[in-house]
Design a protein around this motif. Structure first.
Motif, mmCIF file in Angstrom:
data_model
loop_
_atom_site.group_PDB
_atom_site.id
_atom_site.type_symbol
_atom_site.label_atom_id
_atom_site.label_comp_id
_atom_site.label_asym_id
_atom_site.label_seq_id
_atom_site.Cartn_x
_atom_site.Cartn_y
_atom_site.Cartn_z
ATOM 1 N N PHE A 125 95.932 23.622 59.978
ATOM 2 C CA PHE A 125 96.363 24.518 60.999
ATOM 3 C C PHE A 125 95.498 24.837 62.101
ATOM 4 C CE2 PHE A 125 96.519 29.283 61.894
ATOM 5 C CZ PHE A 125 97.721 29.239 62.733
ATOM 6 N N GLU A 126 94.187 25.229 61.447
ATOM 7 C CA GLU A 126 93.100 25.778 62.409
ATOM 8 C C GLU A 126 92.642 24.776 63.426
ATOM 9 O OE1 GLU A 126 89.827 27.218 59.875
ATOM 10 O OE2 GLU A 126 91.196 29.058 59.507
ATOM 11 N N ARG A 127 92.740 23.311 63.107
ATOM 12 C CA ARG A 127 92.758 22.341 64.198
ATOM 13 C C ARG A 127 93.861 22.086 65.043
ATOM 14 N NH1 ARG A 127 90.158 21.058 59.113
ATOM 15 N NH2 ARG A 127 87.646 20.464 59.535
ATOM 16 N N LEU A 128 94.984 22.468 64.437
ATOM 17 C CA LEU A 128 96.144 22.003 65.414
ATOM 18 C C LEU A 128 96.955 23.029 65.580
ATOM 19 C CD1 LEU A 128 97.103 18.980 63.123
ATOM 20 C CD2 LEU A 128 96.158 18.939 65.170
ATOM 21 N N GLY A 129 96.944 24.133 65.466
ATOM 22 C CA GLY A 129 97.912 25.363 65.580
ATOM 23 C C GLY A 129 99.209 25.192 64.822
ATOM 24 N N ILE A 168 96.569 14.348 67.939
ATOM 25 C CA ILE A 168 97.729 14.529 67.093
ATOM 26 C C ILE A 168 98.510 15.755 67.659
ATOM 27 C CG2 ILE A 168 98.165 15.802 64.727
ATOM 28 C CD1 ILE A 168 95.717 14.123 63.691
ATOM 29 N N SER A 169 97.906 16.856 68.130
ATOM 30 C CA SER A 169 98.484 18.168 68.634
ATOM 31 C C SER A 169 99.286 17.486 70.172
ATOM 32 C CB SER A 169 97.473 19.053 69.123
ATOM 33 O OG SER A 169 97.893 19.869 69.645
ATOM 34 N N SER A 170 98.737 16.657 70.555
ATOM 35 C CA SER A 170 99.470 16.223 71.857
ATOM 36 C C SER A 170 100.788 15.398 71.422
ATOM 37 C CB SER A 170 98.668 15.389 72.949
ATOM 38 O OG SER A 170 98.280 14.070 72.206
ATOM 39 N N HIS A 171 100.817 15.045 70.318
ATOM 40 C CA HIS A 171 102.104 14.120 70.023
ATOM 41 C C HIS A 171 103.267 14.941 69.290
ATOM 42 C CE1 HIS A 171 99.461 10.522 70.416
ATOM 43 N NE2 HIS A 171 99.804 10.604 71.577
ATOM 44 N N VAL A 172 103.253 16.387 69.153
ATOM 45 C CA VAL A 172 104.307 16.929 68.348
ATOM 46 C C VAL A 172 104.113 18.215 69.151
ATOM 47 C CG1 VAL A 172 102.580 17.887 66.635
ATOM 48 C CG2 VAL A 172 105.065 17.709 65.990
#
Length: 178
Positions: free
Chosen positions: A145-149, A117-121
């Protein structure tokens, strides 16, 4: 490449309610190609069969901005996990990644690949209220937020629009979207 935006409505909603038409007009005035698709099956059909339909119907590229409200924000998590491109921005309004109340939530996956998820946004926002009638509150936003920033914004605006909460405009969203 033209900028495009996709706005996913919440559970039981449609493109003509709350702030969706207003945001669509605002973004179109700024040069975006805007889609606010109607998904009556959202959070009714299991995500495993629903998500492939959404992915087949929408176009995502590095200029795409995604906005999701409530069940539409939960859908955004699955979309972001499974697309093959990094989109420009995603804004999850009253979003959640775990059941926020006692209702069934077929839009949720059993687990998420947070790294995917994080790498796609590139630019990620979570907007939640301290108190949300459905449990889509700041604790849900904080868990994502804690998982993805990204950026978490906490307001006191309930569910940001619902059958008993008129919310015709959403100036904050207009300001956040690049």
């Amino acid at each position: 490449m033209a900028r495009n935006a996709v706005v996913f409505h919440g559970t039981g909603a449609n493109p003509g309610v709350a702030w969706y038409p207003w945001l669509g007009r605002r973004l179109a005035e700024r040069g975006y190609s805007v889609e606010v698709p109607h998904y009556p099956e959202l959070n009714v059909e299991p995500i495993g069969t629903f998500l492939p339909k959404v992915l087949a119907e929408q176009r995502f590229d590095e200029e795409t901005v995604l906005v999701g409200h409530s069940g539409g924000a939960a859908l955004l998590l699955a979309v972001l996990e499974h697309i093959g491109v990094e989109v420009a921005q995603a804004v999850l309004v009253a979003g959640y990644a775990t059941p926020p109340n006692e209702s069934e939530e077929p839009v949720l996956q059993d687990a998420y690949d947070w790294a995917a998820i994080s790498s796609h946004v590139r630019d990620l926002y979570f907007i939640n209220s301290r108190v949300d009638p459905y449990g889509c509150d700041d604790r849900q936003g904080r868990a994502m937020f804690e998982r993805l920033g990204g950026t978490q914004i906490v307001r006191n605006d309930g569910h940001f629009g619902d059958y008993d909460q008129p919310y015709e405009t959403f100036e904050l969203l207009d300001r956040l979207i690049g």
